[in-house]
Structures are given as structure tokens and as C-alpha cells.
Design an enzyme around this catalytic site. Structure first.
Site, mmCIF file in Angstrom:
data_model
loop_
_atom_site.group_PDB
_atom_site.id
_atom_site.type_symbol
_atom_site.label_atom_id
_atom_site.label_comp_id
_atom_site.label_asym_id
_atom_site.label_seq_id
_atom_site.Cartn_x
_atom_site.Cartn_y
_atom_site.Cartn_z
ATOM 1 N N CYS A 134 0.837 -1.206 0.000
ATOM 2 C CA CYS A 134 0.000 0.000 0.000
ATOM 3 C C CYS A 134 0.870 1.253 0.000
ATOM 4 O O CYS A 134 1.382 1.667 1.039
ATOM 5 C CB CYS A 134 -0.931 -0.016 1.208
ATOM 6 S SG CYS A 134 -1.961 1.458 1.309
ATOM 7 N N CYS A 137 -0.410 4.137 2.099
ATOM 8 C CA CYS A 137 -0.197 3.965 3.546
ATOM 9 C C CYS A 137 1.269 4.187 3.911
ATOM 10 O O CYS A 137 1.566 4.810 4.919
ATOM 11 C CB CYS A 137 -0.552 2.548 4.005
ATOM 12 S SG CYS A 137 -2.005 1.838 3.252
ATOM 13 N N ASP A 138 2.179 3.653 3.114
ATOM 14 C CA ASP A 138 3.570 3.543 3.570
ATOM 15 C C ASP A 138 4.584 4.402 2.813
ATOM 16 O O ASP A 138 5.728 4.517 3.253
ATOM 17 C CB ASP A 138 4.015 2.065 3.473
ATOM 18 C CG ASP A 138 3.159 1.171 4.367
ATOM 19 O OD1 ASP A 138 2.676 1.666 5.387
ATOM 20 O OD2 ASP A 138 2.975 -0.007 4.024
#
Ligand code: NDP
Length: 307
Positions: A134, A137-138
């Protein structure tokens, strides 16, 4: 056979939010936790974009809190999978992997979609320590770092482009010499000076230390040449698989198996609702999944009032 008003299948942000709402409405939902309790957020580390957590929150902690919140209001959790569902008439019949069979007046499906992995040794244990599925997200954690992204579709282009906001260099590794991604997304990636394409290449090994990913071994599929490349991060963008097999085609899906919903969360069978990534190929965010979980719970509640 135990009779229930609502059964919720799957416990990512969508299922757990549905459980909080239905439990607070005194429907005592039974929640089948599924093969990955807590969903994809349990595979990540810090979540910085879930509203309400100014300093961020660890993915597993966020999901643990949601579960606790639902349980506090009377949701009952079972650490089982749904193995079979008969949705041909009401009450619906739900079989669980503990051998029990339950009936439900309404069913909420929130089984999510699982990111595809390459199947390399250690990749799962390195998730959150260099391996990610992701970018949204990261990506932020890779400021001034070197990152490799795998895949040749729109997600890979979008992820690689997004990660260049932070990383100093992004290598896009693709197994062919042409991309599946749409032309505008390809162009955007081609024109980004921080992105370099590595064609006809597969990742065959992940190098790592105690702290996490340190490199990858790649193989040119045309020449057979192998090379070790240093990297801080390895992002998989090779697609997702919706977890809908257990439904045996009873609900309408698109070609890839994602459930088709109308009016936000209604499936083609009245009384069966779907929320989260199992019906969302576009946003795929924890907060949008949670929002659709709320919608499914409210729709289920109103459906039960009307029947
Ligand atoms: P896709 O299935 O479109 O692409 C997956 C890519 O990963 C392909 O290039 C495929 O290679 C590669 N791949 C698959 N398995 C492996 C493997 N084992 N090893 C190496 N490479 C592999 O998935 P996406 O997630 O990119 O897109 C899914 C859908 O979502 C698409 O319809 C897409 O258009 C849409 N989407 C739209 C966006 C937007 O409009 N903003 C953004 C993101 C996605 P190969 O090409 O060789 O098969």
C-alpha cells in the site's frame, strides 16, 4: 442451527464499523472474523491518515480498538471463516469453519480483497519492514530512500508516481517490456525523472537484515542475468484478489470477482449488503471502508425494521 438477526462476515475496518453500528442498535451481530482478522491494516505499521489520530496509530492497534468497541456494545466475535453461504432465501444460512451453521435475517459481507504477493521467502514477515502492498499507507516512510515497485498496471504507475513525492529514486520492475497501465498513467510515470523502468525482469529474492529489507535480487527474463540491487523498500502493485469465492457466484460480481453494489452497499439479493474493499476497486482506504461499513449497518437495520 443458531438464529441471528445479523451476521457480519469479515473484520477489516468495514466489518468492524458495521459491527459497532449494529451492536449499538441492539442487533447483537455475530461477526465471523475471517482468515485475516483485522484485515489488511494488521499487515501495516503506522497509519497516519485515519482521521482522529493526530500522531498516527499502529494498524493492529486501530483494528484492535475497533473490535473492542464493537464487543463493548454486544457484538459477538468468532475466530472462524465462512465456508458456505446459502443466500437463496431468508433466513440466510451461513456455515462456519467451526462446523456450526447459523441463520441470519440480514448478512453483511466485508471480506475485503487481499493484495497479491509474489510468493518469495520472508516477504510476509517483512511486511511493514520494507515490504508494502500500500503506497498510500507507507510511501511517506521512504523519504530520501530508494524504492522498488513491482507491477505494470495502473496501480504500479500510480504507486511509483506517488512514492516519488518522498523517495529519492523509484525503480519500477516489470516482467514484460510493455505496460498494462492506461496511457495517461504510463506517460506520467515515463515523464517523472525520479522513476526508472527495469523491463523484462522478475524479483527472485529479498535481501534483509534484522531491521528489514536491504535489497532485492532480480533476474532478466530474456537474458537470465541476475543482479543484486540495494533497496530500502519493495512495493507490490501486482493486483488484489477479492475474497468472494465462498459465495459461489450467488451475488453479482464484476469480471475480477468484486461484488457489484447499488445504492452504495446493496447487493442483488435484498437483505445482503456488501461494504469495504470487497466491493471497492477505486478508493481502497481504511476510512472509506469504515464509511461503507456504517452504511451497510444502517441499511441492514432499516431492512430488518421493514421485514
Ligand atoms: P492489474 O491486474 O491491472 O495489473 C497487475 C500488474 O501486475 C500487471 O502488470 C501484471 O503483469 C503484474 N503482475 C501480476 N502478477 C505478477 C507476478 N506474479 N509477478 C510480477 N508481476 C505480476 O492490477 P492493478 O492493481 O494495477 O489495477 C487493478 C484495476 O484497478 C485495473 O482495472 C486498473 O485500471 C484500476 N486502477 C485504476 C486506477 C486509476 O484509474 N487511478 C489506479 C489503480 C488501479 P502483466 O502485465 O504481465 O500481466
Amino acid at each position: 442451527m443458531e438464529a441471528r438477526k445479523v451476521i457480519i462476515i469479515g473484520t477489516g475496518p468495514a466489518g468492524l464499523t458495521a459491527a459497532i453500528y449494529n451492536a449499538r442498535a441492539d442487533l447483537k451481530p455475530l461477526v465471523l472474523e475471517g482468515h485475516e482478522p483485522g484485515g489488511q491494516l494488521t499487515l501495516t505499521t503506522e497509519v497516519e491518515n485515519f482521521p482522529g489520530f493526530a500522531s498516527g496509530v499502529m494498524g493492529p492497534e486501530l483494528m484492535g480498538n475497533m473490535k473492542q468497541q464493537a464487543a463493548k456494545f454486544g457484538a459477538e466475535f468468532l475466530p472462524v471463516m465462512c465456508t458456505e453461504a446459502d443466500l437463496s432465501k431468508r433466513p440466510f444460512v451461513i456455515k462456519a469453519s467451526n462446523g456450526q451453521t447459523y441463520t441470519a435475517e440480514a448478512v453483511i459481507i466485508s471480506t475485503g480483497a487481499s493484495a497479491k504477493f509474489l510468493g518469495l521467502p520472508h516477504e510476509k514477515e517483512l511486511t511493514g519492514r520494507g515490504v508494502s502492498t500500500c503506497a498510500t499507507c507507507d510511501g511517506f516512510f521512504y523519504r530520501d530512500k530508494i524504492v522498488h515497485v513491482v507491477g505494470g498496471g495502473d496501480t504500479a504507475m500510480e504507486d511509483a508516481t506517488f512514492i516519488t513525492k518522498f523517495a529519492k529514486k523509484v525503480y519500477l520492475v516489470h516482467r514484460k517490456d510493455t505496460l498494462r497501465a492506461s496511457k495517461p498513467m504510463q506517460e506520467r510515470a515515463f515523464n517523472n525523472p525520479k522513476i526508472e523502468f527495469i523491463w523484462d525482469t522478475a524479483i527472485t529474492e529479498i535481501k534483509h537484515s534484522e531491521a528489514g529489507v536491504t535489497g532485492v535480487v532480480v533476474e532478466n527474463l530474456k537474458t537470465g542475468d541476475k543482479q543484486e540491487r540495494p533497496t530500502d523498500g519493495l512495493f507490490y502493485a501486482i493486483g488484489h484478489t477479492p475474497n468472494t469465492k465462498f459465495l459461489n457466484g450467488q451475488l453479482k460480481t464484476n469480471e475480477e470477482g468484486y461484488l457489484i453494489t447499488t445504492n452504495d452497499v446493496e447487493t442483488n439479493i435484498p437483505g445482503v449488503f456488501a461494504c469495504g474493499d470487497v466491493q471497492d476497486t477505486y478508493y481502497r482506504q481504511a476510512i472509506t471502508a469504515a464509511g461503507s461499513g456504517c452504511q451497510a449497518a444502517i441499511k441492514a437495520e432499516r431492512f430488518l425494521e421493514g421485514h
